[in-house]
Write a protein that holds these residues in place. Structure first.
Motif, short mmCIF file in Angstrom:
data_model
loop_
_atom_site.label_atom_id
_atom_site.label_comp_id
_atom_site.label_asym_id
_atom_site.label_seq_id
_atom_site.Cartn_x
_atom_site.Cartn_y
_atom_site.Cartn_z
N MET A 1 0.76 -1.28 0.03
CA MET A 1 0.07 0.00 -0.07
C MET A 1 1.01 1.43 -0.02
O MET A 1 1.74 1.36 0.98
N ASN A 2 0.88 2.06 -0.95
CA ASN A 2 1.61 3.12 -1.17
C ASN A 2 1.02 4.48 -1.00
O ASN A 2 0.42 4.92 -1.90
N THR A 3 0.77 4.99 0.50
CA THR A 3 0.09 5.81 0.41
C THR A 3 0.84 7.18 0.91
O THR A 3 0.30 8.25 1.27
N SER A 4 2.03 7.04 0.88
CA SER A 4 2.79 8.22 1.05
C SER A 4 4.19 8.24 0.21
O SER A 4 4.61 7.26 -0.17
N SER A 5 4.60 9.46 -0.20
CA SER A 5 5.70 9.49 -1.16
C SER A 5 7.02 9.69 -0.48
O SER A 5 8.15 9.42 -0.97
N ILE A 6 6.89 9.67 0.68
CA ILE A 6 8.06 9.50 1.67
C ILE A 6 8.82 8.04 1.55
O ILE A 6 7.92 7.16 1.96
N GLU A 7 10.14 7.85 1.47
CA GLU A 7 10.69 6.59 1.19
C GLU A 7 11.07 6.36 2.65
O GLU A 7 11.69 7.12 3.54
N ILE A 8 10.51 5.15 3.16
CA ILE A 8 10.64 4.68 5.00
C ILE A 8 11.72 3.48 4.75
O ILE A 8 11.68 2.63 3.79
N ASP A 9 12.76 3.39 5.59
CA ASP A 9 13.60 2.44 5.67
C ASP A 9 12.73 1.28 6.11
O ASP A 9 11.69 1.16 6.79
N THR A 10 13.17 0.07 5.47
CA THR A 10 12.44 -1.26 5.59
C THR A 10 11.97 -1.53 7.04
O THR A 10 11.05 -1.88 7.48
N PRO A 11 13.09 -1.41 8.00
CA PRO A 11 12.80 -1.72 9.43
C PRO A 11 11.81 -0.97 10.08
O PRO A 11 11.26 -1.41 11.14
N ASN A 12 11.23 0.34 9.45
CA ASN A 12 10.35 0.96 9.91
C ASN A 12 9.05 1.04 9.41
O ASN A 12 8.13 1.58 9.40
N LYS A 13 9.09 -0.01 8.24
CA LYS A 13 7.72 -0.06 7.73
C LYS A 13 6.59 -0.87 8.47
O LYS A 13 6.97 -1.71 9.02
N ILE A 14 5.43 -0.47 8.25
CA ILE A 14 4.28 -0.82 9.03
C ILE A 14 3.30 -1.93 8.53
O ILE A 14 2.90 -1.51 7.07
N ALA A 15 3.11 -3.10 8.53
CA ALA A 15 2.11 -3.71 7.95
C ALA A 15 0.79 -3.82 9.08
O ALA A 15 0.82 -4.11 10.28
N LEU A 16 -0.41 -3.58 8.53
CA LEU A 16 -1.76 -3.56 9.31
C LEU A 16 -2.32 -4.76 8.89
O LEU A 16 -2.46 -5.24 7.78
N VAL A 17 -2.68 -5.72 9.87
CA VAL A 17 -3.31 -6.93 9.67
C VAL A 17 -4.71 -6.63 10.35
O VAL A 17 -5.03 -6.34 11.70
N MET A 18 -5.68 -7.20 9.62
CA MET A 18 -7.14 -7.33 10.04
C MET A 18 -7.62 -8.71 9.68
O MET A 18 -7.54 -9.36 8.60
#
Length: 304
Positions: free
Chosen positions: A1-18
């Motif tokens: 899901m690409n909802t931001s144009s800011i590049e984020i380091d992989t260790p700080n990426k967030i997965a939301l699970v539902m």
């Protein structure tokens, strides 16, 4: 899901699970709150547990429009197994935030959660999670209680290993955890006695890191199909006395769920616990066949 144009380091990426099941009535309100996050998730993974309302059709629309990763089970699995499968789909390096289908997130929920998680975990491989209090609302969105922890009397004591043994205070829908917690989630035993959040919290309190956010960041919706907190309000002294009297003369279920959790956890992770915590866990398990009064005395001693 690409909802931001800011590049984020992989260790700080967030997965939301539902994990969804017949959630059509409120799920779009929850999605709207997710889409309004000041720190959007990088990946949204949703597993539907064979809904027989329009939930799966709604999920399809959001998958098409926003890139949510949606799948449906071939048979009804229940909340624990459904969340396990959702977590299994998360790339190993992602932070993981759990999400219920019928709540409403305040805009800074993810931003504040990830900031505190990074503070306590510091990119460590040690298991770590953060959680928060919740507000309680009714079906129409009216706030019933501004603090579930206060409603349940959980504000009266410290949230530590010794108090956790006697009752989980960590709600799954408030949890954000680091990648090291993923394996622990996948090792949750197949059973119907306790919910995944207690298993994760026990690991974090036992041999990982855990911290509570200073404010409620979720409005938890209470309705006819979701009464998790309805029977757990803080009681007056007279109500407590009446409950104790009733326990004395009826089948003793007191601490049944907590002891089942402790026993399963000890079987899996006893060797990972510090000596003092292992000792206290084993002492707690010995309460299994003790009379109600003995259990209650241990409870009171622990909270005195």
């Amino acid at each position: 899901m690409n909802t931001s144009s800011i590049e984020i380091d992989t260790p700080n990426k967030i997965a939301l699970v539902m994990a969804t099941c017949n959630g059509a009535a409120f799920i779009e309100q929850q999605f709207n709150s997710i889409l309004q996050q000041t720190r959007p998730p990088d990946l949204v993974i949703i597993r539907d547990d064979v809904s027989n309302d329009s939930t799966y059709q709604i999920l399809g629309r959001y998958a098409t429009q926003y890139g949510f990763q949606v799948s449906q089970n071939t048979e009804r699995l229940g909340v624990n197994e459904n969340f396990i499968r959702a977590v299994a789909d998360v790339p190993d390096e992602y932070l993981i935030a759990f999400c219920d289908q019928d709540d409403y997130w305040l805009p800074e929920k993810l931003e504040k959660s990830v900031a505190l998680l990074q503070q306590i975990a510091n990119n460590s491989t040690e298991p770590a999670l953060v959680y928060s209090d919740l507000m309680l609302m009714n079906e129409g969105g009216e706030i019933l209680h501004h603090s579930v922890h206060r409603q349940r009397g959980q504000h009266r004591y410290s949230h530590v290993w010794e108090t956790f043994l006697f009752g989980n205070m960590v709600s799954g829908c408030t949890i954000m955890m680091n990648a090291a917690m993923k394996k622990i989630m996948l090792e949750l035993p197949k059973q119907q006695t306790f919910i995944y959040d207690a298993w994760l919290a026990m690991a974090a309190f036992g041999f990982g890191k855990i911290a509570k956010l200073s404010e409620p960041l979720i409005q938890y919706r209470q309705h006819s199909k979701n009464l998790t907190f309805s029977e757990h309000s803080a009681k007056s002294r007279m109500e407590r006395l009446q409950a104790h009297w009733k326990q004395l003369f009826h089948s003793d279920k007191y601490l049944e769920e907590e002891i089942a959790l402790a026993t399963a956890f000890h079987s899996k992770y006893a060797n990972r616990l510090p000596a003092a915590k292992k000792e206290s866990l084993e002492a707690f398990i010995t309460l299994q066949h003790k009379p109600y009064l003995i259990k209650k005395m241990r409870f009171e001693l622990n909270f005195s």
